[in-house]
Write a protein that holds these residues in place. Structure first.
Motif, short mmCIF file in Angstrom:
data_model
loop_
_atom_site.label_atom_id
_atom_site.label_comp_id
_atom_site.label_asym_id
_atom_site.label_seq_id
_atom_site.Cartn_x
_atom_site.Cartn_y
_atom_site.Cartn_z
N GLY A 19 45.86 49.30 40.04
CA GLY A 19 46.29 49.61 41.46
C GLY A 19 45.28 49.22 42.44
N GLY A 20 43.96 49.36 42.45
CA GLY A 20 42.99 49.01 43.08
C GLY A 20 43.00 47.42 43.48
N VAL A 21 43.24 46.58 42.31
CA VAL A 21 43.26 45.14 42.32
C VAL A 21 44.39 44.85 43.34
N LEU A 22 45.60 45.59 43.21
CA LEU A 22 46.82 45.37 43.85
C LEU A 22 46.65 45.45 45.60
N LEU A 23 45.94 46.56 45.71
CA LEU A 23 45.62 47.04 47.09
C LEU A 23 44.65 45.89 47.80
N GLN A 24 43.63 45.63 46.98
CA GLN A 24 42.67 44.54 47.57
C GLN A 24 43.45 43.30 47.77
N GLY A 25 44.45 42.98 46.80
CA GLY A 25 45.25 41.79 47.12
C GLY A 25 46.08 41.83 48.38
N LEU A 26 46.65 42.95 48.46
CA LEU A 26 47.29 43.56 49.94
C LEU A 26 46.47 43.03 51.01
N VAL A 192 47.20 38.05 42.38
CA VAL A 192 46.77 39.38 41.55
C VAL A 192 47.97 39.83 40.75
N THR A 193 48.97 40.22 41.65
CA THR A 193 50.15 40.76 40.82
C THR A 193 50.52 39.83 39.43
N ALA A 202 53.35 43.89 31.45
CA ALA A 202 54.19 44.68 32.03
C ALA A 202 54.88 43.90 33.49
N TYR A 203 55.47 42.90 33.25
CA TYR A 203 55.93 42.10 34.35
C TYR A 203 56.80 42.63 35.29
N LEU A 204 57.71 43.44 34.93
CA LEU A 204 58.62 43.95 35.77
C LEU A 204 58.03 45.07 36.68
#
Length: 243
Positions: A19-26, A192-193, A202-204
């Protein structure tokens, strides 16, 4: 874990969650979108002024620029500008006898999105300026206003209600265009996603999470744009039949 598995612990903000990686990518996507949008707006102001009041050579050059950018797929433009643009800068540095510079992915991404946005902003702003009733500008001249003063007090405030819808669409396009930077390895939300999904299989779940984040950006942007548009249109008469 299969591609359709939903283990919500993988979305935790701390490791082993992503989750932190996704937020950083955002956050990286938003930085590129904001920087590219502002650069495109700056280019658009100059482009609109050049098309309306520039000489024939300048108008022709701007017409070529806007036609090429709007006619070539954005993914192709991003690949060309990202690689050719950074290479051209370093070649210029070499000609000047200066060492090559390491252009960051963030700066290159902002430049690429800005150039693409600039072509569309040029046309949006040009159309908005042309929509300003000529009588208002003539009245400013009759009162003896200097051109720059008339531009600041009359033209720009009057054109804003006409420009906001188009500019708001360009902002939303800019936020989604950042996803195209994944093809050049820039670590924005889409890349990053894809990395998270590839690691966990867990692609979906991860691509749904990314879609929700993009949607949240759009919804928040729509609220802010609506407030800005309402403020810009205060005092204007509503079209007949409007709610």
């Amino acid at each position: 874990m299969g591609p359709t598995s939903f283990d919500l612990s993988l979305l935790a903000l701390s490791s082993p969650g992503w989750g932190g990686v996704l937020l950083q990518g955002l956050w990286m996507s938003l930085k590129v979108a904001i920087g590219g949008y502002l650069l495109g707006l700056f280019i658009g102001i100059g482009g609109a002024a050049g098309k309306l009041w520039g000489g024939p050579i300048l108008r022709d050059l701007l017409e070529v620029y806007t036609t090429v950018v709007r006619g070539v797929p954005e993914l192709i433009l991003i690949l060309i500008l990202y690689y050719a643009g950074t290479d051209a800068v370093n070649q210029l540095m070499g000609l000047l006898g200066l060492p090559a510079v390491d252009i960051s992915g963030l700066a290159a991404g902002i430049f690429v999105i800005g150039v693409v946005q600039g072509a569309y902003s040029t046309e949006v702003l040009r159309g908005a300026i042309l929509a300003v009733p000529a009588g208002q500008i003539e009245a400013a001249r009759a009162y003896g206003m200097a051109p720059l003063l008339a531009l600041r007090r009359i033209t720009l405030p009057a054109m804003l209600p006409y420009a906001i819808p188009g500019l708001s669409n360009l902002w939303l396009i800019a936020t989604k265009d950042t996803a195209l930077l994944a093809v050049v390895g820039f670590a924005e939300l889409t890349l990053v996603t894809r990395q998270a999904a590839g690691t966990t299989k867990a692609y979906l779940m991860f691509f749904l999470a990314a879609g929700v984040l993009y949607l949240l950006v759009t919804l928040i942007s729509n609220v802010l744009i609506g407030m800005l548009e309402k403020r810009a249109r205060r005092g204007m008469s509503r079209p007949e039949g409007a709610a």
